[in-house]
Design a protein around this motif. Structure first.
Motif, PDB file in Angstrom:
ATOM      1  N   THR A   1       0.823  -1.219   0.000  1.00 31.22           N
ATOM      2  CA  THR A   1       0.000   0.000   0.000  1.00 31.22           C
ATOM      3  C   THR A   1       0.852   1.263   0.000  1.00 31.22           C
ATOM      4  O   THR A   1       0.366   2.338  -0.384  1.00 31.22           O
ATOM      5  N   VAL A   2       2.109   1.180   0.437  1.00 33.00           N
ATOM      6  CA  VAL A   2       2.945   2.377   0.568  1.00 33.00           C
ATOM      7  C   VAL A   2       4.202   2.335  -0.289  1.00 33.00           C
ATOM      8  O   VAL A   2       4.979   3.300  -0.300  1.00 33.00           O
ATOM      9  N   LEU A   3       4.434   1.237  -1.001  1.00 29.72           N
ATOM     10  CA  LEU A   3       5.648   1.140  -1.818  1.00 29.72           C
ATOM     11  C   LEU A   3       5.575   2.079  -3.016  1.00 29.72           C
ATOM     12  O   LEU A   3       4.497   2.346  -3.565  1.00 29.72           O
ATOM     13  N   GLY A   4       6.739   2.524  -3.463  1.00 30.12           N
ATOM     14  CA  GLY A   4       6.813   3.324  -4.674  1.00 30.12           C
ATOM     15  C   GLY A   4       6.494   2.491  -5.895  1.00 30.12           C
ATOM     16  O   GLY A   4       6.577   1.253  -5.877  1.00 30.12           O
ATOM     17  N   ASP A   5       6.140   3.169  -6.984  1.00 28.54           N
ATOM     18  CA  ASP A   5       5.712   2.455  -8.192  1.00 28.54           C
ATOM     19  C   ASP A   5       6.779   1.489  -8.711  1.00 28.54           C
ATOM     20  O   ASP A   5       6.482   0.351  -9.099  1.00 28.54           O
ATOM     21  N   GLY A   6       8.041   1.936  -8.736  1.00 28.90           N
ATOM     22  CA  GLY A   6       9.096   1.090  -9.294  1.00 28.90           C
ATOM     23  C   GLY A   6       9.308  -0.175  -8.487  1.00 28.90           C
ATOM     24  O   GLY A   6       9.394  -1.286  -9.046  1.00 28.90           O
ATOM     25  N   THR A   7       9.405  -0.020  -7.178  1.00 27.97           N
ATOM     26  CA  THR A   7       9.625  -1.193  -6.312  1.00 27.97           C
ATOM     27  C   THR A   7       8.432  -2.141  -6.371  1.00 27.97           C
ATOM     28  O   THR A   7       8.594  -3.361  -6.472  1.00 27.97           O
ATOM     29  N   LEU A   8       7.220  -1.592  -6.302  1.00 27.42           N
ATOM     30  CA  LEU A   8       6.022  -2.425  -6.348  1.00 27.42           C
ATOM     31  C   LEU A   8       5.914  -3.139  -7.688  1.00 27.42           C
ATOM     32  O   LEU A   8       5.576  -4.333  -7.748  1.00 27.42           O
ATOM     33  N   ALA A   9       6.222  -2.433  -8.775  1.00 23.66           N
ATOM     34  CA  ALA A   9       6.148  -3.043 -10.112  1.00 23.66           C
ATOM     35  C   ALA A   9       7.105  -4.226 -10.207  1.00 23.66           C
ATOM     36  O   ALA A   9       6.780  -5.266 -10.804  1.00 23.66           O
ATOM     37  N   GLY A  10       8.297  -4.111  -9.610  1.00 27.82           N
ATOM     38  CA  GLY A  10       9.253  -5.211  -9.642  1.00 27.82           C
ATOM     39  C   GLY A  10       8.740  -6.432  -8.900  1.00 27.82           C
ATOM     40  O   GLY A  10       8.889  -7.567  -9.371  1.00 27.82           O
ATOM     41  N   GLN A  11       8.113  -6.202  -7.737  1.00 32.60           N
ATOM     42  CA  GLN A  11       7.604  -7.334  -6.954  1.00 32.60           C
ATOM     43  C   GLN A  11       6.416  -7.999  -7.646  1.00 32.60           C
ATOM     44  O   GLN A  11       6.291  -9.227  -7.662  1.00 32.60           O
ATOM     45  N   VAL A  12       5.529  -7.207  -8.233  1.00 28.72           N
ATOM     46  CA  VAL A  12       4.373  -7.765  -8.939  1.00 28.72           C
ATOM     47  C   VAL A  12       4.832  -8.535 -10.174  1.00 28.72           C
ATOM     48  O   VAL A  12       4.321  -9.621 -10.478  1.00 28.72           O
ATOM     49  N   ALA A  13       5.805  -7.994 -10.888  1.00 31.57           N
ATOM     50  CA  ALA A  13       6.304  -8.665 -12.093  1.00 31.57           C
ATOM     51  C   ALA A  13       6.921 -10.014 -11.748  1.00 31.57           C
ATOM     52  O   ALA A  13       6.793 -10.986 -12.502  1.00 31.57           O
ATOM     53  N   GLU A  14       7.607 -10.083 -10.609  1.00 29.63           N
ATOM     54  CA  GLU A  14       8.211 -11.346 -10.194  1.00 29.63           C
ATOM     55  C   GLU A  14       7.156 -12.401  -9.937  1.00 29.63           C
ATOM     56  O   GLU A  14       7.363 -13.583 -10.212  1.00 29.63           O
ATOM     57  N   LEU A  15       6.000 -11.973  -9.418  1.00 28.28           N
ATOM     58  CA  LEU A  15       4.948 -12.923  -9.078  1.00 28.28           C
ATOM     59  C   LEU A  15       4.083 -13.303 -10.272  1.00 28.28           C
ATOM     60  O   LEU A  15       3.613 -14.440 -10.372  1.00 28.28           O
ATOM     61  N   THR A  16       3.870 -12.373 -11.176  1.00 23.22           N
ATOM     62  CA  THR A  16       2.961 -12.635 -12.297  1.00 23.22           C
ATOM     63  C   THR A  16       3.673 -12.952 -13.604  1.00 23.22           C
ATOM     64  O   THR A  16       3.081 -13.539 -14.510  1.00 23.22           O
ATOM     65  N   GLY A  17       4.937 -12.536 -13.703  1.00 21.62           N
ATOM     66  CA  GLY A  17       5.676 -12.764 -14.939  1.00 21.62           C
ATOM     67  C   GLY A  17       5.495 -11.665 -15.961  1.00 21.62           C
ATOM     68  O   GLY A  17       6.082 -11.723 -17.051  1.00 21.62           O
ATOM     69  N   ASP A  18       4.665 -10.662 -15.654  1.00 17.22           N
ATOM     70  CA  ASP A  18       4.423  -9.546 -16.578  1.00 17.22           C
ATOM     71  C   ASP A  18       4.641  -8.229 -15.848  1.00 17.22           C
ATOM     72  O   ASP A  18       4.319  -8.099 -14.657  1.00 17.22           O
ATOM     73  N   MET A  19       5.140  -7.219 -16.578  1.00 13.38           N
ATOM     74  CA  MET A  19       5.312  -5.895 -15.998  1.00 13.38           C
ATOM     75  C   MET A  19       3.930  -5.235 -15.873  1.00 13.38           C
ATOM     76  O   MET A  19       3.203  -5.131 -16.860  1.00 13.38           O
ATOM     77  N   PRO A  20       3.542  -4.837 -14.680  1.00 14.53           N
ATOM     78  CA  PRO A  20       2.183  -4.309 -14.491  1.00 14.53           C
ATOM     79  C   PRO A  20       2.038  -2.877 -14.997  1.00 14.53           C
ATOM     80  O   PRO A  20       2.995  -2.100 -14.995  1.00 14.53           O
ATOM     81  N   ASP A  21       0.807  -2.567 -15.420  1.00 12.42           N
ATOM     82  CA  ASP A  21       0.506  -1.190 -15.788  1.00 12.42           C
ATOM     83  C   ASP A  21      -0.051  -0.468 -14.566  1.00 12.42           C
ATOM     84  O   ASP A  21      -0.086  -1.001 -13.471  1.00 12.42           O
ATOM     85  N   ARG A  22      -0.509   0.788 -14.767  1.00 10.09           N
ATOM     86  CA  ARG A  22      -1.009   1.584 -13.654  1.00 10.09           C
ATOM     87  C   ARG A  22      -2.196   0.919 -12.960  1.00 10.09           C
ATOM     88  O   ARG A  22      -2.284   0.890 -11.738  1.00 10.09           O
ATOM     89  N   ASP A  23      -3.122   0.340 -13.732  1.00  2.13           N
ATOM     90  CA  ASP A  23      -4.293  -0.311 -13.132  1.00  2.13           C
ATOM     91  C   ASP A  23      -3.882  -1.493 -12.258  1.00  2.13           C
ATOM     92  O   ASP A  23      -4.464  -1.726 -11.193  1.00  2.13           O
ATOM     93  N   LYS A  24      -2.893  -2.261 -12.725  1.00  2.00           N
ATOM     94  CA  LYS A  24      -2.421  -3.411 -11.954  1.00  2.00           C
ATOM     95  C   LYS A  24      -1.797  -2.967 -10.637  1.00  2.00           C
ATOM     96  O   LYS A  24      -1.978  -3.591  -9.596  1.00  2.00           O
TER      97      LYS A  24
END
Length: 375
Positions: free
Chosen positions: A78-101
């Motif tokens: 909920t408080v992570l910056g976009d870059g750090t959060l995007a990296g963690q989500v990408a690791e879990l899903t295999g895709d780089m997330p967009d703003r909605d993700k």
């Protein structure tokens, strides 16, 4: 030419795929809980409803650990910056997330907290208990059943064991008395209760084995062990000691040569064989002593029953004792199988009576133990 180093996280990421059924096996402390936690996070990121995710563990501590890790990760998102959060989500899903993700990831913590019934992370026993509370009649259990803890279950098992042993000692039930007498021949007092308790823990399998009655179980056990109906260790030994069943003439000639040998070993073993041959009436009682001429204390057959010098001078002696050793080895194997059958059948009979007593105790009081929940 250099090779690309293998990606250590590849195997773990395969476990996050929502469409895959995955079995995770690894040594303690290598990250199994992290993999399972990340799989839950991956399911949430792909749109699974929190209330439709079920996590079962063996212990309450493991359930609490998983819940804490998931809530901690979601609260951090909920408080992570976009870059750090995007990296963690990408690791879990295999895709780089967009703003909605990214926005959806930040909202997951609130979704989990607000989900009806929440996300279930519980022990196997707690899950089973919740199902039985909802469907007691369908499960065939009392609607008002109470759960026994380990202490009360142990006390009830001990009382059931004592009741069965008391019945066996008083000889009101000859089969139980005979079973007790057989078991105590093999099991030390200190481990007797432990052996029975081990069988009680496997009462589902034991119940299935005894479903068609003890007679059918006993027949199946005999078949597995190759023991004929009515065949006992005592009868097997008695049959092996009948005069004429061995080549006694050849053995007497062998004994004569062994006693005349200069070797102390030949003399000792020859004397043992001579004693057994000379007293047909007591051969059964002396059978174990007779075996000492052919086998070690651990039951291994001597490589050279007679010395090489005697065997070289008298091949007929070596052949005679070798043939007798072969016969005795077969007798020992049959006796061992019969002993295993007798001890196993006796132990199962006692355990079955103990389980029956234990089940009666629970039924009268509408109790279930932890094993009952799973069964």
């Amino acid at each position: 030419m250099s090779e690309t180093a293998p990606d250590p996280g590849l195997q773990q990421r395969r476990a996050y795929q929502r469409g895959a059924s995955v079995w995770v096996a690894a040594s303690a402390g290598t990250g199994k809980t992290k993999v399972l936690t990340d799989r839950v996070l991956s399911l949430l990121l792909h749109g699974s409803e929190p209330s439709r995710i079920l996590c079962l563990t063996f212990t309450k501590a493991a359930a609490a650990e998983m819940a804490n890790r998931i809530n901690e990760r979601l609260s951090q998102w909920t408080v992570l910056g976009d870059g750090t959060l995007a990296g963690q989500v990408a690791e879990l899903t295999g895709d780089m997330p967009d703003r909605d993700k990214l926005d959806a990831a930040r909202q997951l913590f609130a979704r989990v907290l607000d989900a009806p019934g929440g996300m279930t992370i519980a022990t196997i026993h707690a899950f089973c208990q919740s199902l039985l509370r909802r469907f007691p009649l369908e499960a065939g259990v009392p609607p008002h059943f109470e759960l026994m803890d380990d202490r009360s279950s142990g006390e009830a098992l001990a009382a059931a064991r004592e009741a069965v042993l008391d019945r066996a000692r008083q000889k009101r039930e000859p089969a139980l008395g005979a079973a007790l007498a057989e078991v105590v021949r093999h099991v030390h007092e200190a481990s007797f209760a432990e052996r029975l308790d081990e069988l009680v823990k496997e009462r589902a399998r034991l119940g299935a084995a005894l479903e068609q009655g003890f007679g059918r179980f006993d027949a199946a056990l005999r078949k597995v062990l190759g023991v004929a109906e009515g065949e006992t260790p005592e009868r097997i030994v008695a049959a092996a000691c009948v005069p004429g069943v061995a080549d006694e003439e050849a053995l007497r000639r062998a004994v004569e040569a062994m006693l005349s040998s200069a070797s102390k070993r030949d003399k000792e073993r020859g004397g043992v064989i001579a004693t057994w041959l000379a007293d047909p009436a007591n051969r059964t009682g002396d059978f174990n002593d007779y075996l000492r001429a052919f086998f070690t204390r651990e039951g291994e057959r001597f490589k050279d029953i007679v010395t090489q010098k005697l065997a070289g001078a008298r091949p007929d002696v070596a052949d005679a004792v070798a043939a007798e050793a072969e016969r005795l080895q077969a007798v020992r194997a049959r006796r061992c199988a019969a002993e295993i059958h007798a001890a196993s059948a006796a132990l199962v009979r006692l355990a079955a009576a103990m389980i029956h007593e234990y089940e009666r105790h629970k039924e009268e009081r509408a109790l279930l133990d932890y094993d009952d929940l799973v069964l």
